[in-house]
Design an enzyme around this catalytic site. Structure first.
Site, short mmCIF file in Angstrom:
data_model
loop_
_atom_site.label_atom_id
_atom_site.label_comp_id
_atom_site.label_asym_id
_atom_site.label_seq_id
_atom_site.Cartn_x
_atom_site.Cartn_y
_atom_site.Cartn_z
N ASP A 100 28.10 -0.81 12.01
CA ASP A 100 27.80 -1.28 13.37
C ASP A 100 27.69 -0.06 14.28
O ASP A 100 28.61 0.76 14.33
CB ASP A 100 28.89 -2.24 13.85
CG ASP A 100 28.72 -3.62 13.23
OD1 ASP A 100 27.63 -4.18 13.35
OD2 ASP A 100 29.68 -4.11 12.61
N HIS B 145 23.35 -5.08 18.10
CA HIS B 145 23.80 -6.49 18.02
C HIS B 145 25.26 -6.76 18.35
O HIS B 145 25.70 -7.92 18.24
CB HIS B 145 23.41 -7.10 16.67
CG HIS B 145 24.17 -6.58 15.48
ND1 HIS B 145 23.63 -5.71 14.58
CD2 HIS B 145 25.42 -6.81 15.05
CE1 HIS B 145 24.52 -5.42 13.64
NE2 HIS B 145 25.62 -6.08 13.90
N ASP C 18 23.30 -9.11 10.21
CA ASP C 18 24.46 -9.50 11.02
C ASP C 18 24.12 -9.97 12.43
O ASP C 18 25.01 -10.31 13.19
CB ASP C 18 25.43 -8.30 11.09
CG ASP C 18 26.80 -8.69 11.65
OD1 ASP C 18 27.20 -9.84 11.42
OD2 ASP C 18 27.44 -7.85 12.29
N HIS D 32 26.46 -1.47 6.16
CA HIS D 32 26.45 -2.08 7.48
C HIS D 32 27.34 -1.35 8.48
O HIS D 32 28.44 -1.81 8.81
CB HIS D 32 26.85 -3.55 7.43
CG HIS D 32 26.60 -4.23 8.74
ND1 HIS D 32 25.35 -4.56 9.16
CD2 HIS D 32 27.44 -4.59 9.75
CE1 HIS D 32 25.43 -5.09 10.36
NE2 HIS D 32 26.68 -5.12 10.75
ZN ZN Z 1 27.23 -5.94 12.63
#
Ligand code: ZN
Length: 1084
Positions: A293, A616, A403, A291
């Site tokens: 970001d 996101h 997420d 994950h």
């Molecule tokens: Zn995230």
């Protein structure tokens, strides 16, 4: 007397005499003892910790360090950096400031006494992130500070007693950026420094390391299995025996080997991936991920390096652990890797080919799903899937958003249209009000499309692969009536590099334990997410009725993200609108002039940037300030490029800027329906008596009739009826305004008051806004209790008619903040909806406050309607249940509506996404002022437009179209011949039900004159037409075309040809089900 009986003698091995007292174990004490064996602290020099290494070497004799520190926080490439002058450095030196880069050159020699040791590692800890490079520029592996991941296995050819050279590219940020102290969401400290505390050659005692992990997992079984299970008792006894064996053996290597044998009684043979070969049915599918970001507490440029660090780690781990499977999503991240790290990209690609590194998600980034438009969501998939297909030969099958902050109701339909039937998340477990009731279920769209959805039962996507994570993957599964399997998504997240060797070792033990003693759900490595869903799909086919969930997966948290970072949201809306117009006009230009080249590559760049900014954390507003500096630049580039491209396309269609002096004024309506509006003339065309024009006509080129005051048939007027009370009116409405608020709004045709009695519309209100923790993310339920009405000065007339009247009011928020609101009413045009428009300029300098504008309307309904992607979502206006109440702040797109039988009111906006309807009170959310993670979020100047659109009858296409018109103002150009101006626009038109919206016209992705060559081209030219049903019912229509269309297909979002449509005399009849999104490809 009977006969003699032989008495059989029995014997027992059980001693007759007690050897002494034995007490029952006191479990608390014995469980407590486990820590003394493997923890650091006062026993570390005596316990297993002391046996982990067989030798170490450090200092200048073996590790010589030098450094190059690039200036100005730049991030040079390997080549640029390594060609610089390096200066000497050493362990103990501090590196900084935050975000700076330091290239460390390392000369390393293994001392002779370590050369024959089994396993050598470099242990490096500078408390920040790093990437190891070979001397000739191949990235090898990432490092994470603070002991998170500090080891690198030394290559065997380093054991030759000579110095070897390699580099570490040190990034001065931690895994979660550079927040001061321990609170990672606080704005970054620009002056953080990081000390290099360890650079050491270490000979690892692998048996001791393995025993450490054996003991850890068996100890967890002792502590976490139920007290009354024999498995817990056995685990505790075994651990105790291991401690005793080690202690009695003085921690000798023999005793360590002996201890490992004892451990095998519980976990089996865990020394290889063969532990998974028992072929016993498993319930838990362990999948590695990390994950990353795409931006969050660090800027995009750091993400690019996080990708290289993390994915190189995983390539290395896959080589060492054949059972390991790692998934990565986000086409954008793969694209960066391809551009910036070609050798690593090739390594990843070869792992993808062998199936160990797996692509997932099918979208450009892991985007927000609340705010992007329908077309944006479609493009996330189009650009994402095309990238995966073009680089790796395969599209993704599972949509992966672990997420993202809530999931829009149309996602199942769009996911299916993007070639995927599965969806994975876990975020809904973050709800802070209601517990979502399902783990594995069918998620159903507005149009009844469905996907199979699974939410990781461990409620995390970055599990540490602990015993408890495996255990919870079953115990927290809420769908066991249908299926007990679950995905365990593990690995350090956000640049921590994903799974570690320890996690993989732990999972081997968890699996071995399930096969040896049982009780723990059996975990398997080596399967993919697709294997998991394939099994579920087969079960569904064989009759398992998975439970359904209709509508959005609303996240009961992070409701502030519909409002935070207003400028970014404004950019998103404007970019979407510009791209709509640009693609439409460029398509028409290619049809008119074959020498005009469709600007595909520029359009792709603008789209990819827009999609990137929908990440996101970016679009929701939860990033640090640096990320918005980045996204502002991308939008600026997009608007500038788009403007130029639009001009090019318009000039092919013979439209020119009014300044260049063409003879006829013509407006361009890029929307697919007729419009009639009073439009302000370009300044250079305005006369004293004519500022406005009536622009009335069909789609495309529209006549512009300059309006003079003397021949105004319909007028707008304004007067001060009482001191400070103004009345604005046109043929539709009579509006009373006092100090900027609307105290009365009468629909003259219906003779109906719209404002609730005694209430005020367009009332600005401010709320205290201190959520429990996540500032930029959350607005909490109690904020409404702190409502404060903002009072305004007297209004003054700024425009008197006859075509438009306006009233300006200033509202002081505080010493530093104010709002100037202009309320306008335009002369009504027959048969056209008329609205009251508000244009606000806001200077916003507040601290943890929330600004909203209120519309208390005289309408009764328990449900309000909101525009969402390709449709309408209805949500409660009451707080009956906790599920209803949880939706106290929701997301809308261009409008929100409250209607009752016979009448309704829509509130339209040009750049806002937050809304709340409580009873008859409608509130549009305008601005927030969170101070973390961006302490300057939303500070400064804002421009906002919104409007009140009352309507007779139900919510219908008038609201949908008016809101669209409001967001696509018509522009006036010059054209040499108004009679021919409209002909290009008749190329493709849609007729029939007003519920059908022709949303997008563009060229086919793979047309030979358009394609960028990523995928095989298609012969000839084609036009893509995307249409959706906007009101929620079956609708029929006809696509009419004046082009020589040879064939028409209905396609999916990826433009794969499906059903062949009948085309007759240039007409294609279509029928869409409620809220269906339909794409057609017209082959010329
Ligand atoms: Zn995230």
């Amino acid at each position: 007397m009977g006969g003699e009986t032989q008495i059989k003698k029995t014997s027992s091995s059980f001693p007759k005499i007690s050897a002494g007292p034995v007490g029952q174990q006191i479990h608390d004490i014995y469980k407590g003892r486990l820590g003394t064996f493997q923890d650091g602290g006062q026993y570390a020099s005596e316990n297993l910790q002391s046996k982990m290494y067989e030798g170490t070497a450090s200092g200048e004799d073996y590790i010589k360090l030098s450094v190059y520190s690039p200036p100005d926080l730049t991030r040079p490439t390997f080549k640029e950096a390594t060609s610089q002058e390096f200066r000497e450095t050493h362990v103990g030196e501090w590196f900084g400031p935050s975000w700076s880069t330091h290239w460390i050159k390392i000369h390393l020699k293994v001392p002779s006494e370590l050369q024959k040791k089994e396993h050598l590692e470099l242990h490096w800890d500078a408390h920040n992130e790093g990437l190891i490079w070979t001397e000739d520029g191949v990235p090898l592996q990432g490092l994470t500070g603070n002991g998170e991941r500090k080891e690198w296995i030394l290559p065997n050819d380093f054991r030759d007693g000579k110095f070897h050279t390699f580099y570490i590219e040190m990034a001065c940020n931690g895994m979660f950026g550079n927040a001061p102290g321990g609170d990672s969401i606080q704005p970054p400290d620009p002056n953080k420094y990081f000390q290099l505390t360890q650079a050491e050659i270490v000979a690892v005692n692998l048996e001791a390391r393995q025993l450490y992990i054996d003991f850890w997992i068996i100890g967890d079984a002792a502590k976490e299995f139920p007290e009354n299970s024999w498995e817990s008792h056995k685990a505790l006894q075994l651990c105790n025996k291991i401690i005793n064996t080690f202690t009695i053996g003085d921690g000798s290597q023999e005793s360590i080997v002996e201890c490992r044998k004892l451990a095998q009684e519980y976990v089996g043979d865990v020394n290889s991936s063969k532990v998974y070969d028992t072929n016993k049915e498993h319930l838990i599918y362990a999948i590695g991920n990390c994950h990353i970001d795409t931006c969050w507490l660090w800027p995009w440029d750091e993400t690019k390096r996080k990708i290289a660090r993390s994915w190189s780690n995983q390539c290395d781990l896959i080589d060492r652990y054949p059972e390991h499977r790692f998934v990565a999503s986000q086409a954008q991240q793969f694209k960066w890797l391809e551009q910036l790290y070609p050798p690593l990209f090739d390594r990843v690609k070869s792992k993808i080919k062998e199936g160990t590194f797996q692509t997932i998600g099918g979208s450009w980034v892991e985007h927000d799903t609340n705010m992007p438009s329908g077309e944006s969501l479609s493009r996330q998939f189009l650009y994402g899937q095309r990238f995966f297909e073009s680089r790796f030969g395969e599209r993704c099958r599972t949509f992966w958003l672990p997420d993202t902050f809530g999931y829009s109701t149309q996602l199942p339909q769009l996911t299916r249209l993007a070639g995927m039937s599965r969806f994975f998340t876990q975020k809904i477990s973050w709800n802070n009000i209601n517990n979502f009731p399902h783990t594995t279920f069918r998620w159903v769209s507005l149009d009844n499309s469905q996907v199979l959805c699974h939410m990781a039962p461990a409620n995390t996507y970055t599990a540490d692969a602990h015993f408890g994570d495996v255990s919870r993957s079953l115990s927290q599964n809420k769908s066991m009536d249908q299926d007990a399997t679950g995905i365990l998504a593990f690995g350090k997240g956000d640049g921590g590099g994903g799974p570690t060797f320890e996690m993989l070792e732990k999972l081997r033990r968890c699996r071995g334990m399930s096969d040896t003693v049982g009780l723990l759900p059996r975990v398997k490595m080596g399967d993919s997410v697709e294997d998991f869903f394939d099994r579920l799909e087969k079960k569904a086919k064989d009759g398992t009725d998975f439970v359904t969930w209709y509508g959005e997966l609303y996240l009961e948290l992070h409701r502030g993200t519909y409002t935070t970072q207003a400028n970014n949201k404004w950019n998103n809306r404007k970019s979407e609108i510009m791209l709509h117009d640009l693609e439409y006009l460029a398509t028409l230009a290619t049809l008119k002039d074959s020498s005009y080249k469709y600007p595909k590559s520029d359009i792709d760049d603008i789209w990819e940037n827009t999609l990137l900014c929908q990440f996101h954390d970016c679009l929701p507003g939860s990033c640090i300030e640096m990320c918005y500096d980045d996204s502002d630049k991308l939008y600026e580039y997009g608007f500038k490029t788009g403007k130029k491209l639009m001009k090019d396309a318009l000039s092919v269609l013979d439209f020119s800027d009014y300044k260049s002096g063409g003879r006829w004024l013509t407006a361009v309506n890029t929307l697919p329906w007729p419009r009639a509006e009073i439009v302000e003339l370009p300044e250079s065309w305005q006369l004293r008596d004519s500022k406005y024009a009536l622009v009335q006509g069909d789609s495309g080129a529209i006549d512009v009739k300059v309006l003079f005051a003397k021949d105004a048939k319909s007028t707008a007027s304004i007067k001060e009826v009482k001191k400070g009370v103004f009345q604005l009116s046109n043929d539709h409405y009579k509006v009373e305004v006092e100090q900027g608020t609307i105290t009365s709004l009468i629909d003259l045709v219906e003779n109906r008051e719209i404002i609730a009695q005694g209430e005020k519309a367009n009332q600005l209100v401010i709320f205290d806004d201190k959520p429990l923790y996540w500032q930029a993310w959350d607005v909490e339920v109690y904020h409404v209790e702190t409502r404060k009405v903002l009072s305004s000065s007297e209004s003054r007339i700024v425009e008197k008619g006859p075509h438009k009247v306006s009233l300006m009011t200033e509202t002081k928020i505080s010493e530093k903040s104010w709002v100037k609101t202009t309320i306008s009413l335009v002369a009504s045009i027959e048969d056209q909806p008329s609205y009251i428009e508000m244009t606000s300029e806001v200077e916003w300098r507040e601290n943890m406050k929330f600004l909203k504008v209120e519309f208390p309307v005289d309408i009764v309904n328990t449900e309000a309607s909101y525009e969402t992607q390709y449709g309408i979502i209805r949500r409660p206006t009451h707080y009956n249940t906790s599920w209803d109440m949880a939706k106290f702040e929701v997301c809308c797109h261009k409008w929100a509506d409250l209607s009752e039988n016979g009448y309704g009111v829509s509130i339209i906006n040009d750049s806002k996404y937050g809304f709340a309807t409580s009873g008859n009170m409608m509130r549009l959310s305008l601005l927030r002022a969170p101070k973390a993670p961006d302490s300057h979020a939303d500070m400064g100047r804002h421009h906002i437009r919104y409007a009140i659109l009352p309507h007779r009858g139900p919510l219908d296409s008038r609201t949908v179209r008016t809101a669209r018109n409001f967001n696509h103002p018509m522009k006036i150009y010059c054209h040499p011949s108004p009679t021919s101006a409209s002909s290009p626009f008749s190329a493709i038109t849609l007729h029939g039900s007003p519920a059908l919206i022709l949303d997008t016209i563009k060229r086919g992705e793979d047309d030979e004159d358009v394609s960028r060559g990523d995928l095989p081209t298609r012969k000839g030219r084609s036009i893509i037409v995307r249409i959706y049903e906007s009101l929620g019912g079956r609708a029929r229509g006809t696509i009419k075309t004046t082009l020589g269309v040879k064939k028409v297909w209905k396609t999916n979002l990826l433009e794969d040809d499906g059903e062949v449509m009948v085309i007759k005399d240039g007409e294609v009849r279509i029928e869409l089900r409620a809220f269906e999104v339909a794409t057609f490809r017209l082959q010329l």
